[in-house]
Design a protein around this motif. Sequence first.
Motif, mmCIF file in Angstrom:
data_model
loop_
_atom_site.group_PDB
_atom_site.id
_atom_site.type_symbol
_atom_site.label_atom_id
_atom_site.label_comp_id
_atom_site.label_asym_id
_atom_site.label_seq_id
_atom_site.Cartn_x
_atom_site.Cartn_y
_atom_site.Cartn_z
ATOM 1 N N LEU A 44 0.814 -1.217 0.000
ATOM 2 C CA LEU A 44 0.000 0.000 0.000
ATOM 3 C C LEU A 44 0.848 1.268 0.000
ATOM 4 O O LEU A 44 0.367 2.367 -0.296
ATOM 5 C CB LEU A 44 -0.916 0.022 1.233
ATOM 6 C CG LEU A 44 -2.008 -1.049 1.300
ATOM 7 C CD1 LEU A 44 -2.776 -0.915 2.606
ATOM 8 C CD2 LEU A 44 -2.959 -0.916 0.117
ATOM 9 N N ALA A 45 2.123 1.117 0.363
ATOM 10 C CA ALA A 45 2.990 2.282 0.571
ATOM 11 C C ALA A 45 3.070 3.173 -0.665
ATOM 12 O O ALA A 45 3.026 4.404 -0.568
ATOM 13 C CB ALA A 45 4.386 1.811 0.978
ATOM 14 N N LYS A 46 3.144 2.547 -1.813
ATOM 15 C CA LYS A 46 3.296 3.293 -3.053
ATOM 16 C C LYS A 46 2.081 4.177 -3.331
ATOM 17 O O LYS A 46 2.211 5.371 -3.612
ATOM 18 C CB LYS A 46 3.481 2.317 -4.217
ATOM 19 C CG LYS A 46 4.717 2.640 -5.027
ATOM 20 C CD LYS A 46 4.804 1.730 -6.202
ATOM 21 C CE LYS A 46 5.985 2.146 -7.076
ATOM 22 N NZ LYS A 46 6.305 1.123 -8.040
ATOM 23 N N VAL A 47 0.897 3.552 -3.213
ATOM 24 C CA VAL A 47 -0.345 4.260 -3.507
ATOM 25 C C VAL A 47 -0.595 5.363 -2.482
ATOM 26 O O VAL A 47 -0.960 6.485 -2.822
ATOM 27 C CB VAL A 47 -1.543 3.279 -3.470
ATOM 28 C CG1 VAL A 47 -2.743 3.870 -4.180
ATOM 29 C CG2 VAL A 47 -1.143 1.930 -4.042
ATOM 30 N N LEU A 48 -0.399 5.028 -1.219
ATOM 31 C CA LEU A 48 -0.723 5.998 -0.157
ATOM 32 C C LEU A 48 0.415 6.981 0.106
ATOM 33 O O LEU A 48 0.239 7.935 0.849
ATOM 34 C CB LEU A 48 -1.082 5.251 1.133
ATOM 35 C CG LEU A 48 -2.296 4.303 1.041
ATOM 36 C CD1 LEU A 48 -2.503 3.571 2.356
ATOM 37 C CD2 LEU A 48 -3.569 5.068 0.668
ATOM 38 N N ARG A 49 1.570 6.725 -0.476
ATOM 39 C CA ARG A 49 2.759 7.574 -0.279
ATOM 40 C C ARG A 49 3.078 7.778 1.193
ATOM 41 O O ARG A 49 3.312 8.908 1.664
ATOM 42 C CB ARG A 49 2.555 8.945 -0.950
ATOM 43 C CG ARG A 49 2.453 8.816 -2.450
ATOM 44 C CD ARG A 49 2.006 10.117 -3.052
ATOM 45 N NE ARG A 49 2.046 10.062 -4.493
ATOM 46 C CZ ARG A 49 3.183 10.197 -5.211
ATOM 47 N NH1 ARG A 49 4.318 10.395 -4.622
ATOM 48 N NH2 ARG A 49 3.134 10.108 -6.525
ATOM 49 N N LYS A 50 3.020 6.665 1.908
ATOM 50 C CA LYS A 50 3.361 6.722 3.338
ATOM 51 C C LYS A 50 4.216 5.509 3.670
ATOM 52 O O LYS A 50 4.150 4.500 2.967
ATOM 53 C CB LYS A 50 2.092 6.654 4.189
ATOM 54 C CG LYS A 50 1.356 7.973 4.279
ATOM 55 C CD LYS A 50 0.138 7.812 5.154
ATOM 56 C CE LYS A 50 -0.832 8.947 4.867
ATOM 57 N NZ LYS A 50 -2.192 8.623 5.283
ATOM 58 N N ALA A 51 4.944 5.610 4.765
ATOM 59 C CA ALA A 51 5.763 4.460 5.174
ATOM 60 C C ALA A 51 4.857 3.357 5.712
ATOM 61 O O ALA A 51 3.868 3.652 6.399
ATOM 62 C CB ALA A 51 6.754 4.886 6.250
ATOM 63 N N PRO A 52 5.176 2.077 5.431
ATOM 64 C CA PRO A 52 4.339 0.965 5.881
ATOM 65 C C PRO A 52 4.003 0.987 7.389
ATOM 66 O O PRO A 52 2.841 0.749 7.745
ATOM 67 C CB PRO A 52 5.141 -0.269 5.495
ATOM 68 C CG PRO A 52 5.952 0.176 4.327
ATOM 69 C CD PRO A 52 6.279 1.619 4.570
ATOM 70 N N PRO A 53 4.976 1.299 8.275
ATOM 71 C CA PRO A 53 4.619 1.313 9.707
ATOM 72 C C PRO A 53 3.558 2.373 10.026
ATOM 73 O O PRO A 53 2.690 2.160 10.891
ATOM 74 C CB PRO A 53 5.933 1.647 10.400
ATOM 75 C CG PRO A 53 6.998 1.273 9.425
ATOM 76 C CD PRO A 53 6.416 1.527 8.068
#
Length: 566
Positions: A44-53
């Motif tokens: 999901l990190a790519k789509v949401l542009r956030k770090a996984p944690p």
Amino acid sequence: MDFKEHVVKKIVDITGLDSETAMKSVEIPPDEKMGDLAFPCFPLAKVLRKAPPVIAQELAGKLSDDDIIDRVEAVGGYLNFFFNREIFIRETVTAIQSAGNEWGKSDVGGGRTVLVEYSSPNIAKPFHIGHLFSTALGNSLAKIYSYLGYNVQSLNHLGDWGTQFGKLISAYKRWGDKAVIEKNPIQELLKIYVKFHEEAEKHPEFEDEARDYFKKLEDGDKETTDLWKYFREISLVEFNRVYDILGVKFDSYNGEAFYSDKMDEVVDILRDKNLLVESDGAQVVDLSDLNMPPCIILKSNGATIYATRDIAAALYRRRTYNFYKNIYVVGTPQALHFKQLFSVMKKAGWEWADDCVHVGFGLVRFDGKNLSTRHGDIVYLDDVLNESIEKTREIIEQNNSAVDDKETAAKKIGIGAVLYTFLKNSREKDIDLSWDTMLDFEGESAPYCQYGYARGRSILRKAEGIDYSDADFAKAVSGETYSLVKQLNAFGDAVKDAAEKNEPFYVNRYVTNLTKAFNKFYNTNPIMKEDVDMDTKKARLAIVDVTTKVIKTALGLLGIETVESM
Ligand code: ARG
């Protein structure tokens, strides 16, 4: 109640993913402390542009409480789900109770036909350990596919055709002694066949004679055909000895000979499609575009070969069975042969070539010196099986075990031990057979699992008269119980994985882990001890009951039987 589906639904709600993607991404964490199921947030990190944690933390905050999920923890890039243990145990055990002996069974196959070709020994040649490996794998795959609702046909593609039969007939007519052969058919036929090769060096005319005999055989000449039939029959008597011991049955014994009159059509089809090219007088299909050597269809003397017969067999199977999958359980040394076959079939425009699968397996070593063979130099497989039974009987005697019928028990355990060893690792690995590991009652072995089953059955016998059908699981929520029930819950997945990868070892590993979990369970959770209160006793008995059922079913899928006491 499907706990995984429940978790997936929650993930779908908070992430907006489609359920299929969510279903595929949830995993079972490597360590129970990390929860029962985990959802990795990395994709999901790519789509949401956030770090996984960060995503994991945010998602955890969005989750609402419910009864089934006890808690959710965000750890690193993972969302870890912990089930409510009591509910999980109750739901799983009652589901298995109502499934009876059919836990893990499914109808995903929807009656589609799966052909499993296995064993396929050669007439007048020894049934060797590789054929036994094929038999163990194929027999198990056939059972696994049936359990998943496929219509399974077990095929034995006997090696009963080819120019070698001309040589054998020539040898037999010269040196064959019926009385001697009848005593040890395969050994004696092999002997005169070897003699033929030695003598033919000195007398090249023998080769011409052999060619003539094979020609006669192909033309249906009565005398040669009768001899060929005789060789086939006496060989099958030997093969059937092995099949009987193992309890293996085939729906068809159509071997290579069966296709001898069906090859002209194949040659015509390949010629019509302009696939045949000449090479040193032979007719071959060029496969250089696929980086493979050419597939020979007709030898320079016009004779067909092993590959031609296999193509005819595939076409026949397609027409006769309209299969969903056509599986060949044959050693990996023949991998190239099957690649060539399937490529030729594809070039012929047969799209169903994609539904043909070669299921290969590795080499087997067996310290020959450890095998007592009554026949001399060849290792006979029924001797190996009988030796296993014999050794098992000795162990049973030494252990002073409580078995009523030692003969039957020794047979089931001894045979199970051999089958288990073939299905213990992923099939392409080479294996070393040794009596010590096969018959190690405490290691990873069939006897170990069979012993676990027998222990469970003996506990249930002691509990006769106690009705545990309405057990309350509130008092039976120990860590060992939970681990065991989680294993029980996972049976269906193991069966599906085994079919998907054509690897019975998934079921083998499953039943071994299940038995281990069961051992821990009954060693730490007393069942029939006096100080155990009735509610707890009932709950534990219900768990013992379903566990024995699942062990039996899982072993059954490997072709291994159980014994009631050991
Ligand atoms: N008879 C062969 C052997 O012993 C195995 C046959 C494999 N099956 C096939 N369709 N080619 O090596």
